[in-house]
Design a protein around this motif. Structure first.
Motif, PDB file in Angstrom:
ATOM      1  N   UNK A  21       0.842  -1.202   0.000  1.00  0.00           N
ATOM      2  CA  UNK A  21       0.000   0.000   0.000  1.00  0.00           C
ATOM      3  C   UNK A  21       0.874   1.248   0.000  1.00  0.00           C
ATOM      4  N   UNK A  22       0.293   2.324  -0.507  1.00  0.00           N
ATOM      5  CA  UNK A  22       0.987   3.609  -0.477  1.00  0.00           C
ATOM      6  C   UNK A  22       0.455   4.389   0.720  1.00  0.00           C
ATOM      7  N   UNK A  23       1.309   4.549   1.720  1.00  0.00           N
ATOM      8  CA  UNK A  23       0.859   5.223   2.949  1.00  0.00           C
ATOM      9  C   UNK A  23       0.476   6.677   2.706  1.00  0.00           C
ATOM     10  N   UNK A  24       0.994   7.242   1.623  1.00  0.00           N
ATOM     11  CA  UNK A  24       0.622   8.628   1.299  1.00  0.00           C
ATOM     12  C   UNK A  24      -0.852   8.712   0.899  1.00  0.00           C
ATOM     13  N   UNK A  25      -1.451   7.564   0.570  1.00  0.00           N
ATOM     14  CA  UNK A  25      -2.862   7.526   0.160  1.00  0.00           C
ATOM     15  C   UNK A  25      -3.765   7.060   1.296  1.00  0.00           C
ATOM     16  N   UNK A  26      -3.188   6.914   2.488  1.00  0.00           N
ATOM     17  CA  UNK A  26      -4.004   6.485   3.630  1.00  0.00           C
ATOM     18  C   UNK A  26      -4.849   7.656   4.121  1.00  0.00           C
ATOM     19  N   UNK A  27      -6.128   7.389   4.295  1.00  0.00           N
ATOM     20  CA  UNK A  27      -7.056   8.445   4.727  1.00  0.00           C
ATOM     21  C   UNK A  27      -7.360   8.321   6.216  1.00  0.00           C
ATOM     22  N   UNK A  28      -7.496   7.083   6.669  1.00  0.00           N
ATOM     23  CA  UNK A  28      -7.866   6.881   8.080  1.00  0.00           C
ATOM     24  C   UNK A  28      -7.401   5.501   8.554  1.00  0.00           C
ATOM     25  N   UNK A  66      -8.014   2.753   5.726  1.00  0.00           N
ATOM     26  CA  UNK A  66      -8.856   3.228   4.633  1.00  0.00           C
ATOM     27  C   UNK A  66      -7.987   4.086   3.723  1.00  0.00           C
ATOM     28  N   UNK A  67      -7.975   3.721   2.446  1.00  0.00           N
ATOM     29  CA  UNK A  67      -7.159   4.440   1.462  1.00  0.00           C
ATOM     30  C   UNK A  67      -8.058   5.312   0.589  1.00  0.00           C
ATOM     31  N   UNK A  68      -7.437   6.099  -0.229  1.00  0.00           N
ATOM     32  CA  UNK A  68      -8.216   6.913  -1.175  1.00  0.00           C
ATOM     33  C   UNK A  68      -9.044   6.009  -2.082  1.00  0.00           C
ATOM     34  N   UNK A  69      -9.997   6.575  -2.774  1.00  0.00           N
ATOM     35  CA  UNK A  69     -10.903   5.827  -3.654  1.00  0.00           C
ATOM     36  C   UNK A  69     -11.713   4.798  -2.861  1.00  0.00           C
ATOM     37  N   UNK A  70     -11.896   5.102  -1.562  1.00  0.00           N
ATOM     38  CA  UNK A  70     -12.720   4.275  -0.685  1.00  0.00           C
ATOM     39  C   UNK A  70     -12.284   2.809  -0.623  1.00  0.00           C
ATOM     40  N   UNK A  71     -10.993   2.591  -0.648  1.00  0.00           N
ATOM     41  CA  UNK A  71     -10.473   1.228  -0.568  1.00  0.00           C
ATOM     42  C   UNK A  71     -10.060   0.944   0.872  1.00  0.00           C
ATOM     43  N   UNK A  72     -10.386  -0.235   1.328  1.00  0.00           N
ATOM     44  CA  UNK A  72     -10.040  -0.602   2.704  1.00  0.00           C
ATOM     45  C   UNK A  72      -9.179  -1.865   2.697  1.00  0.00           C
ATOM     46  N   UNK A  73      -8.095  -1.808   3.453  1.00  0.00           N
ATOM     47  CA  UNK A  73      -7.226  -2.985   3.564  1.00  0.00           C
ATOM     48  C   UNK A  73      -6.988  -3.279   5.046  1.00  0.00           C
ATOM     49  N   UNK A  74      -6.628  -4.505   5.315  1.00  0.00           N
ATOM     50  CA  UNK A  74      -6.328  -4.904   6.691  1.00  0.00           C
ATOM     51  C   UNK A  74      -4.873  -5.352   6.783  1.00  0.00           C
ATOM     52  N   UNK A  75      -4.226  -4.913   7.848  1.00  0.00           N
ATOM     53  CA  UNK A  75      -2.828  -5.298   8.051  1.00  0.00           C
ATOM     54  C   UNK A  75      -2.656  -5.796   9.479  1.00  0.00           C
ATOM     55  N   UNK A  76      -1.579  -6.523   9.678  1.00  0.00           N
ATOM     56  CA  UNK A  76      -1.284  -7.008  11.023  1.00  0.00           C
ATOM     57  C   UNK A  76      -1.002  -5.816  11.940  1.00  0.00           C
ATOM     58  N   UNK A  77      -1.321  -6.017  13.234  1.00  0.00           N
ATOM     59  CA  UNK A  77      -1.078  -4.909  14.181  1.00  0.00           C
ATOM     60  C   UNK A  77       0.407  -4.635  14.333  1.00  0.00           C
ATOM     61  N   UNK A  78       1.258  -5.555  13.838  1.00  0.00           N
ATOM     62  CA  UNK A  78       2.708  -5.312  13.899  1.00  0.00           C
ATOM     63  C   UNK A  78       3.113  -4.088  13.079  1.00  0.00           C
ATOM     64  N   UNK A  79       2.256  -3.694  12.120  1.00  0.00           N
ATOM     65  CA  UNK A  79       2.599  -2.561  11.261  1.00  0.00           C
ATOM     66  C   UNK A  79       2.276  -1.205  11.893  1.00  0.00           C
ATOM     67  N   UNK A  80       1.631  -1.224  13.046  1.00  0.00           N
ATOM     68  CA  UNK A  80       1.292   0.058  13.697  1.00  0.00           C
ATOM     69  C   UNK A  80       2.573   0.855  13.946  1.00  0.00           C
ATOM     70  N   UNK A  81       3.587   0.201  14.492  1.00  0.00           N
ATOM     71  CA  UNK A  81       4.831   0.916  14.803  1.00  0.00           C
ATOM     72  C   UNK A  81       5.569   1.328  13.526  1.00  0.00           C
TER      73      UNK A  81
END
Lengths: 155, 156
Positions: A109-116, A128-143
């Protein structure tokens, strides 16, 4: 936002086999982003081979996400989704800087396109990414994402 | 990763054995006999009884501590990681507890399982709250970054 004077220096280093540009600044501001974009020519565009041998050229900053689904690979840009014959792995290697984050074997994913960002009840990071796309990632990526948003690298 | 998991399992092994014998001692009602007569009868000597009790208690520690790696060494969602950890610990605990005669009736097993379920539910709630807060911070940082970017574009 501060704007800094730019000084340019040359340092000869016989151990290098390419030209390396290092930008040092007190902070990663818009001016630094511009300079990085200027020197990162190869990151500006990504050539996507498609079926039939056609090459589709997209601006990397327009890419929202790259994913694999049902053995096909897709690159989702601002206004369309392109099916490519290049694998997620191959595309990942070409996107070696910026806000691109590989969140699984099948998705970048492109983090520059992350909306929320949200945390789902099942316990995954919901992006939630631009163009109303939603993806799920492991909580390990929070940091990792926090580090990127604070000016570091996404990978 | 493997090294970290192994280290946790080792810590679990040692602490499980220690805690198992401590619980047995505390529940011996002052008699000082830290193993059940059944174990003595079955394995012949106090040393063997203590050894078996220690090894089996250590298994619970290994399951508990080793299972912690499910949370930070895998991509499992929090609910799945907590559920799998609970099932592993619960299965090992019930098997060991029945073998060592810590519990004898279905009621005792039920009460113990309910307590363990409550403990794991609490772990899930606490971790969920922590992650929820971290994600809220992500949104705040992203918003701040966006504001700086917009201000920079205006200043240009």
């Amino acid at each position: 936002m501060s704007s800094y004077d730019v000084s340019v220096r040359f340092r000869e280093d016989s151990t290098l086999d390419k030209i390396e540009v290092l930008i040092s600044a007190p902070e990663k501001n818009a001016q630094v982003e511009d300079l990085l974009a200027h020197f990162s020519e190869k990151e500006k565009y990504l050539d996507l081979p498609t079926e039939g041998g056609r090459i589709f050229r997209v601006r990397t900053d327009s890419i929202i996400r790259i994913y694999s689904q049902n053995r096909s690979n897709y690159v989702c840009v601002s206004d369309e989704t392109i099916r490519t014959t290049a694998s997620v792995n191959e595309l990942s290697q070409k996107l070696d800087a910026g806000g691109f984050l590989r969140i699984s074997r099948f998705e970048i994913i492109n983090l520059e396109k992350a909306v929320h960002f949200d945390f789902s009840i099942a316990g995954q990071l919901k992006i939630r990414l631009e163009e109303d796309q939603t993806v799920y990632a492991s909580r390990r990526y929070i940091s990792v994402i926090r580090n990127y948003l604070k000016g570091g690298e996404a990978k | 990763m493997k090294k970290k998991v192994f280290r946790r399992m080792l810590i679990g092994f040692l602490s499980g054995a220690a805690v198992g014998n401590l619980i047995a001692l505390l529940s011996s009602s002052g008699s000082g006999m830290i193993y059940s007569p059944m174990l003595l009868e079955r394995f012949g000597s106090p040393a063997a009884a203590i050894l078996v009790q220690s090894l089996l208690s250590a298994l619970i520690g290994v399951a508990g501590m080793g299972g912690m790696s499910l949370y930070d060494e895998t991509d499992l969602p929090l609910a799945a990681a907590t559920s799998i950890h609970f099932v592993i610990v619960e299965a090992v605990f019930v098997a060991v507890a029945l073998f060592l005669r810590w519990m004898r009736s279905a009621a005792e097993i039920g009460i113990m399982s309910a307590m363990m379920f409550a403990a794991f539910a609490a772990i899930w709630v606490i971790m969920f709250i922590i992650h929820k807060r971290e994600v809220r911070q992500l949104n705040e940082i992203a918003k701040e970054k966006e504001n700086i970017k917009k201000k920079g574009e205006t200043d240009k």
